[in-house]
Design a protein around this motif. Structure first.
Motif, short mmCIF file in Angstrom:
data_model
loop_
_atom_site.label_atom_id
_atom_site.label_comp_id
_atom_site.label_asym_id
_atom_site.label_seq_id
_atom_site.Cartn_x
_atom_site.Cartn_y
_atom_site.Cartn_z
N THR A 1 -59.42 -3.52 -27.00
CA THR A 1 -60.72 -3.69 -27.65
C THR A 1 -60.86 -2.76 -28.85
OG1 THR A 1 -61.72 -4.29 -25.53
CG2 THR A 1 -63.22 -3.64 -27.29
N GLU A 2 -60.40 -1.52 -28.67
CA GLU A 2 -60.45 -0.54 -29.78
C GLU A 2 -59.61 -1.04 -30.97
OE1 GLU A 2 -58.31 3.04 -29.06
OE2 GLU A 2 -59.59 4.22 -30.39
N ARG A 3 -58.43 -1.56 -30.68
CA ARG A 3 -57.56 -2.07 -31.76
C ARG A 3 -58.23 -3.24 -32.48
NH1 ARG A 3 -54.45 -6.19 -32.71
NH2 ARG A 3 -54.89 -7.09 -30.67
N HIS A 4 -58.87 -4.13 -31.70
CA HIS A 4 -59.56 -5.27 -32.30
C HIS A 4 -60.70 -4.80 -33.21
CE1 HIS A 4 -61.46 -9.22 -32.64
NE2 HIS A 4 -62.61 -8.63 -32.30
N TYR A 5 -61.49 -3.84 -32.74
CA TYR A 5 -62.59 -3.32 -33.55
C TYR A 5 -62.09 -2.65 -34.83
CZ TYR A 5 -65.96 -4.04 -29.73
OH TYR A 5 -66.78 -4.59 -28.79
#
Length: 391
Positions: free
Chosen positions: A110-114
């Protein structure tokens, strides 16, 4: 005399074409600048929210990493002293460490996507700023010359007043078209596009959970099905707003019946729909025009008239189509409606209806009074295919 009239007609056509091109270009430049400014504002807000999400997610990742380290230490200690602790406690320690690993994997993804989304938005925001700067410069450079040229053209003949009115209507239509495109783009962005992004993220989560936690994976898949259903509903609604497919599949009358039935379900208005004559080989341009007029008329009734009863009569003869729409609403003073000297930024429901009818060579009449309801009378010739293609 005939040559003089021909020259005037040719002159009018040239002037109309020139003014139309000038104003269309000018309107497009303003629309580009305004659209870019709105996009900048929207991107700035979205970027701020995304930065907050990135910060919050990074904090959660750091916290989970600490939790996982402590869990591993405890697990290592229990493993070394397994004879001193019950198996149930060791099992719980293993399960907790495994659960923390899964949570950390999902949270890092999720962090990478954000972060990727944030970087993409920053690039788009820079491009939008450049577009605004270029559009403002272009407007500044050409506005004076356009105003002079338009002013000169308006003094060419006495018919230019009529041309100006037509051009204002054309600009309103262009403006409405651009607003409709923006609405559709916004609907797609806020609806199916966001849902599809969610689908991708949930699919990635499911992919990671299939082997580690099948129960959670099933829950995510059920949520994924719901997201896809919502996206399909949004897409169908957008397609209907663009053009009801039933116009091509079923024809004008069944499409109107469906639309009127849906309208009655949403409002407290009773609508009587009557037809007379045979509707056959109706050209698509006429079907769409009549549908849009009925759609606009009942929307106006819903918004402004407080009517309880509406009657729609549609009659087909050999050479023309007659449409009458009447309501028992509060009505209005016809003299307060200026059908010619209208403002470019004003609403144009009645003007749009009249323009659509006149483009088909038809007649548009409206009668109303305070407390007397409103009646629309529309006549459209049943034009041939050749006439449609020549327009």
């Amino acid at each position: 005399m005939s040559n003089f009239k021909s020259d005037i007609a040719n002159l009018d056509r040239i002037i109309k074409k020139t003014v139309r091109a000038i104003n269309k270009s000018k309107s497009q430049i303003y629309d580009i600048a305004e659209g870019a400014r709105k996009e900048c504002g929207r991107l700035e807000n979205e970027l701020d929210e995304l930065k907050k999400l990135v910060s919050e997610t990074m904090s959660k990742v750091s916290f989970l990493e600490g939790e996982l380290r402590e869990s591993k230490k405890k697990l290592m200690f229990l493993s070394k002293n397994h004879d001193k602790y019950p198996k149930e406690e060791i099992k719980k320690a293993y399960e907790k460490a495994d659960d923390l690993r899964v949570q950390l994997i999902i949270l890092k993804e999720t962090e990478r996507h954000y972060i990727n989304r944030r970087n993409e938005l920053e690039i788009r925001l820079k491009d939008a700023y450049r577009t605004v700067k270029k559009a403002d410069g272009l407007i500044s450079n050409i506005s004076v010359s356009l105003e002079c040229l338009t002013g000169d053209l308006q003094n060419v003949s006495v018919k230019l007043e009529d041309i100006r009115q037509r051009q204002l209507m054309a600009l309103k239509i262009v403006k409405a078209q651009e607003e409709e495109r923006q609405r559709i783009a916004r609907d797609i962005h806020d609806g199916p596009a966001q849902l599809m992004s969610n689908v991708v993220m949930k699919a990635e989560i499911c992919e990671r959970l299939v082997e580690t936690d099948p129960v959670k994976a099933k829950d995510e898949i059920r949520g994924l099905k719901s997201v896809v259903r919502n996206s399909l509903q949004d897409i169908r609604r957008i397609i209907y707003d663009l053009r009801p497919m039933s116009l091509d599949d079923l024809g004008l009358i069944p499409t109107l019946q469906r639309h009127i039935a849906a309208y009655q379900e949403e409002s407290n208005t009773v609508v009587m729909f009557n037809t007379k004559g045979v509707c056959k080989d109706l050209k698509p341009v006429i079907s769409l025009t009549i549908f849009r007029i009925v759609q606009e008329a009942i929307n106006n009734i819903k918004k402004h008239s407080d009517a309880k009863n509406v009657e729609i009569d549609l009659e087909f003869s050999e050479k023309e189509l007659m449409l009458n729409i009447s309501d028992d609403g509060k009505g209005f003073d016809i003299s307060l409606i200026d059908m010619k000297n209208h403002n470019i930024n004003g609403g144009f429901g009645l003007l749009s209806m009249r323009e659509r009818v006149e483009l088909l060579g038809g007649m548009f009449e409206i009668s109303s009074g305070i407390g007397k309801g409103t009646v629309l009378k529309i006549t459209v010739p049943l034009i041939s295919k050749e006439e449609v293609s020549n327009e």
